[in-house]
Design an enzyme around this catalytic site. Sequence first.
Site, PDB file in Angstrom:
ATOM      1  N   GLY A   1       0.847  -1.186   0.000  1.00 56.50           N
ATOM      2  CA  GLY A   1       0.000   0.000   0.000  1.00 56.50           C
ATOM      3  C   GLY A   1       0.877   1.228   0.000  1.00 56.50           C
ATOM      4  O   GLY A   1       2.093   1.131  -0.086  1.00 56.50           O
ATOM      5  N   SER A   2       0.258   2.406   0.084  1.00 53.50           N
ATOM      6  CA  SER A   2       1.044   3.635   0.061  1.00 53.50           C
ATOM      7  C   SER A   2       0.148   4.833   0.332  1.00 53.50           C
ATOM      8  O   SER A   2      -1.071   4.771   0.170  1.00 53.50           O
ATOM      9  CB  SER A   2       1.732   3.844  -1.297  1.00 53.50           C
ATOM     10  OG  SER A   2       2.586   2.776  -1.621  1.00 53.50           O
ATOM     11  N   ASN A   3       0.795   5.935   0.710  1.00 50.03           N
ATOM     12  CA  ASN A   3       0.178   7.261   0.699  1.00 50.03           C
ATOM     13  C   ASN A   3       0.975   8.137  -0.259  1.00 50.03           C
ATOM     14  O   ASN A   3       2.191   7.963  -0.413  1.00 50.03           O
ATOM     15  CB  ASN A   3       0.234   7.927   2.075  1.00 50.03           C
ATOM     16  CG  ASN A   3      -0.419   7.106   3.164  1.00 50.03           C
ATOM     17  OD1 ASN A   3      -1.503   6.572   2.996  1.00 50.03           O
ATOM     18  ND2 ASN A   3       0.253   7.011   4.311  1.00 50.03           N
TER      19      ASN A   3
ATOM     20  N   ASN B   1      -4.678   4.357  -1.480  1.00 47.84           N
ATOM     21  CA  ASN B   1      -5.049   3.000  -1.904  1.00 47.84           C
ATOM     22  C   ASN B   1      -6.535   2.761  -2.049  1.00 47.84           C
ATOM     23  O   ASN B   1      -6.936   1.634  -2.365  1.00 47.84           O
ATOM     24  CB  ASN B   1      -4.436   1.924  -1.009  1.00 47.84           C
ATOM     25  CG  ASN B   1      -2.930   2.045  -0.910  1.00 47.84           C
ATOM     26  OD1 ASN B   1      -2.391   2.132   0.177  1.00 47.84           O
ATOM     27  ND2 ASN B   1      -2.261   2.095  -2.049  1.00 47.84           N
TER      28      ASN B   1
END
Length: 818
Positions: free
Chosen positions: A261-263, A527
């Site tokens: 995942g990521s921001n 995400n």
Amino acid sequence: MPHSHPWRRRLAAITTLALLAVPPTVPTSPAAARQGGYEALIRRASYGVPHITARDFGSLGFGVGYAQAEDNICLIAENVVTVRAQRTRWFGPAGEDGSNITSDLFHQKAIDDRKVERLLTGRRDGIHSPSQEVRDQVRGFAAGYNAYLRRTGPGRLTDPACAGKPWVRPITELDVWRVHWTTMVRAGSGALADGIIAAAPPALSPPRQPDKSSARQSGQSIRKPTGEIGPVQAGEITGQLPAPKATAVMKARDGAPAGLGSNAYGLGSDATVSGAGMLLANPHFPWDGPERFYRMHLKVPGRYDVEGAALVGDPLIEIGHNGRLAWSHTVSTARRFVWHKLTLVPGDPTSYLYDGRPRRMTSHTVTLQGAGTSRTLYDTHFGPVVLVPGVFDWTADTAYAISDPNAANLRALDGWLAMGRARSLPQLRKELDRRQFLPWVNVIAADRSGAALYADHSVVPRVTDRLAAACIPPAWRDLYATSGQAVLDGSRSRCALGRDPDAAVPGILGPGYLPTLVRRDYVTNSNDSYWLANPAHPLTGFPRVIGDERTERSLRTRLGVDQVQRRLAGSDGLPGTRFTVDRLWAVTLGNRTYAGELVRDDLVRLCTAHPIAAASDGTRTDLTAACRALRGWDLRVDLDSRGAHLFSEFTLAGGLRFADRFDPAAPLISPRRLAVDDPRVRTALADAARRLAGIPLDARLGDLQTEPRGGRRIPIHGGRPEPGAFNMAVDMLVPGVGYPKVRHGTSYLMAVELGPDGPSGRQLLTYSQSANPNSPWYADQTTLYSRKGWDTIKFTERQLRADPNLVSYRVGSNNAQD
């Protein structure tokens, strides 16, 4: 925050002793490199970050391969073992499910099919097949790795994970391409590997057990059949192999690879004090293993100049910035494959009807050399047959195959090369449209002019709304509506994926179908789908296969938007409005827990009023101590936060239940009220308190959540996504101990501003540059992250030369086949 390192004197001494003999003149072209060798200048800055300069891409690749081998040779070597289908040979079957056997069979099939070799043929334009520049880069990477291995020797490696191991061997450029291909199919056929290996037709003959004595000699795991299979081949693994990953992919809410995942924020001129574009990169990837990031700065003067990070083993920057443009990636919700429901020919379960005519599946017996293991696998003209027990079964009448467009995607390295050369968002968009190379990620970007971009320009199977309406059988329409997984009628050619006129390749959605948004204030993604990349301009009307619209957003997404909006309103406790790099860093590591802000007070009132609750096993539990701990919690996941772990366990136990419904007209503030009348809320708190037996419920998070480095345990801030932490740290509870090892979470962290004097800002690799416990760069950035410190952007010569720890050395070879 650079600081002095003892390695500086050691490396300087090595350099003085002429680390490598290099030609007196650096080659100026790929042809010269092939004739005269490679040469690259490596300048190690603080924290061991290499800044590599070369005059051509072959030499640049050599420098990258050499530097990465210095720091992470074991990770690269193990990756190569995987793509050579040799995990069982060197590491054994690995577990009850024989995961190494499954991996080896999957990769051996790719080898037998010459999957990568076929993708390397064709016009070298970076779309139909890789360009010469990228081929040179890959060839140089393999040569640089081999040069380091030869000059060091496997027996003199300092990393105990692979020192003296026979599986650490020279690599080829084909190995590098195969590793890259494996990354491309990570969310498609790679995620379904268990189901591909498990797929077998209904029994035509009785199952036969493998010879146990020969299996023991080969290291093959012994399993009893759990179901009927097709004709048994000599030495074949019999029985219906478990397909846990395939099942997990089937049940997943979206198309994101598990555990990733990521921001990311792209900030435009209306959101920054300077008016220049600004970017936050905050990918959440594993802290161990082959999917670690590696920081580097790569330069071929006049042709390529990019600072950032790539996955270990990849030769080009994948998240980073040049002098005028910065970008990051977040895992996209789009599905990476489609199912094709096959109508089988009566009496022949390995043939299927297509436009009324029978087609035979292709059977391929894959054998693992030296392991005594083989398996017959089946393909269709769509792609491999896949088994998901109880959902996508292979019966006498029906089977299911998948199409995975990323299995033909070898465009990505050329795509990232083009991103690194783009000078503005319009140029970047042109390359995204032309190449369509991103395998399973969004792109968030900003440029010097103050424009910000969100785009899901990833490789998405061409399932338009029209195709879905005409070709998804009624029994599977709800699955598509709720998850984006398309099950197409595989008996009709009109239900094939086809080609959009603007698509780079057949079988994928063209750019005209893909969501894109350019803003002067901000774009963000954590995400969830494209829908609220900027809430002021919702993106709607896109095919369901890409993502959902007007549905509940995750707490992390809601917090990510809330942080930006509060900053622009000046209501987050920081000075002024708008962003500076300092404020962006502070917001990112502010460690708010959004669910706690919403429901903690109601939860405390509930457990105060009802201090005795039944746990899920019926045990009566006193919640007094839990109430007291939650009351004293600061609603953050900082090192000094007390009680944060209790709220996290409460959430994981299913306690976060809302009384109000999601409102698509107010998506960022709904739902928000705790369902205090739901008895499962109190049960979850009782379960959480019991799970934490032996651990103080009001303990400091930093005393419980740590990362081992040598004999030390470095305290780690951050939290899980389920309670709504933006700065992610995911780990497993060890009863009576706490959380002694981070599994994945915030990894590469970059806040960069694209000012008129060049890029500036902060960056950090949370788990440090090297996985080698004997490296000077094994723990330094992890310690820095623990105290919310940073390393500075060092893009310009002035920035780099200001580093007090800078050490330079040259690496090269007189033989381009090195």
